[in-house]
Design a protein around this motif. Structure first.
Motif, mmCIF file in Angstrom:
data_model
loop_
_atom_site.group_PDB
_atom_site.id
_atom_site.type_symbol
_atom_site.label_atom_id
_atom_site.label_comp_id
_atom_site.label_asym_id
_atom_site.label_seq_id
_atom_site.Cartn_x
_atom_site.Cartn_y
_atom_site.Cartn_z
ATOM 1 N N LYS A 1 0.979 -1.122 -0.092
ATOM 2 C CA LYS A 1 -0.093 -0.099 0.198
ATOM 3 C C LYS A 1 0.857 1.239 -0.021
ATOM 4 N N PRO B 1 -1.607 -0.818 -4.717
ATOM 5 C CA PRO B 1 -3.001 -1.309 -3.757
ATOM 6 C C PRO B 1 -3.517 -2.556 -4.529
ATOM 7 N N ALA C 1 -2.212 -5.178 -1.788
ATOM 8 C CA ALA C 1 -2.357 -4.642 -0.513
ATOM 9 C C ALA C 1 -3.543 -5.331 0.201
#
Length: 339
Positions: A19, A24, A27
């Protein structure tokens, strides 16, 4: 150009770092995703020597997580290391250090037999475990930090836990040849290798962990910590210097007791700031200056244009090679982390 192959300490750590680094899609993923995630170059690095020389490097995130070994995803773990090596080579990196579990997995699973990774034939001379520099730095920590905490080596008993490993055996050779340590205690699981090391040194007592810890003024911990194992700080001498050369380093939080000084082993400090992000992500206290000695080895080899697998194989580290890398380390402004 030098390279560093690394990995994060847990799935939770990996998710947080993904992150932070702007990935992302990584993540929120679980372990199965990480088992299939490809290696990535996630940091560009500039290091300046105290001589004025500058070098460039790349950090390759392998995507390996320790949980892969714990959950018997061995094939995924080995594939991660080989893929990361191929990725580094494909990007023209001249010398790359295998950090953390990377070198351990390479040795333990005999990955040298796998020379072909898809269309890339691995050139092993482009890689180093970094263990020679790590062993040298740990020995410097023994010699220098012992003085800081009031322990005289000529009167000291040193226990090396993990004595038959690549780093542990090198530490034993150095302490035997280059210091006046009074007593050396050899601790490891493999009794045959312990006997071979004792025969090579011509000294050292082979003891169990339970026998060795209460006798030791200095404990060099370069063994893996079995799950559930704890060190009772009350059995340790006071003062006692405990050098944590394992990975991840966690003895400082587990062993807290008056008179017991815990030092992160195999960590160096550079004299000048290094331009990178990755050491802040792995929670170094001074991320612009501090790093693993194994990583620093690839930097030193790049500074010296020594494009060779300086540290390779098991139990081949000599005192002479430790002296050689130590001289280069000092030349370019690296020094051991102390208490």
């Amino acid at each position: 150009m030098f390279g560093l192959i690394g990995h994060l300490t847990s799935l939770e750590h990996a998710q947080a770092v993904a992150k932070e680094l702007g990935y992302p899609e990584y993540a929120d993923q679980g372990l199965d995703f990480w088992c299939s995630a490809p290696p990535q170059i996630v940091d560009n690095i500039t290091v300046t020597s105290v001589t004025g020389q500058k070098i460039e490097g790349r950090y390759v995130e392998s995507g390996f997580l320790p949980e892969m070994l714990a959950t018997r995803r061995i094939k995924a773990a080995t594939r991660k290391i080989l893929n990361a090596m191929a990725h580094a080579q494909k990007h023209g990196i001249s010398i790359t250090a295998l950090g953390g579990f990377s070198s351990i997995i390479f040795e333990n699973f005999n990955l040298e037999q796998f020379k072909q990774v898809r269309n890339i034939k691995l050139e092993f001379e482009r890689f180093t475990t970094g263990n020679t520099h790590t062993a040298y730095i740990i020995c410097q920590q023994v010699e220098k930090a012992s003085k800081q905490v009031g322990i005289e080596l000529s009167n000291a008993t040193v226990a090396v836990c993990g004595a038959t490993g690549d780093i542990g055996s090198a530490v034993c050779r150095w302490l035997d040849a280059k210091t006046d340590v009074k007593e050396l205690l050899l601790v490891a699981r493999n009794q045959e290798r312990l006997q071979q090391l004792q025969d090579e040194l011509g000294r050292g007592k082979i003891l169990s962990m339970e026998e060795a810890l209460p006798q030791a003024d200095i404990v060099v911990w370069v063994a893996s910590m079995p799950k559930g194992m704890e060190i009772d700080p009350k059995v340790l001498k006071q003062p006692c210097l405990l050098i944590d050369g394992g990975y991840p380093k966690n003895l400082a939080t587990k062993v807290q007791h008056p008179g017991v000084h815990v030092l992160n082993g195999g960590i160096v400090e550079h004299s000048l700031d290094i331009d990178w992000k990755i050491m802040g992500i792995v929670n170094m206290d001074v991320p612009a200056r501090q790093l693993f000695a194994c990583f620093a080895e690839s930097m030193l080899l790049e500074f010296e244009k020594l494009y060779t697998n300086f540290s390779w194989g098991r139990n081949r580290i000599t005192v002479e090679k430790m002296e050689q890398i130590g001289q280069v380390s000092r030349k370019h402004g690296f020094r051991p982390l102390l208490v």
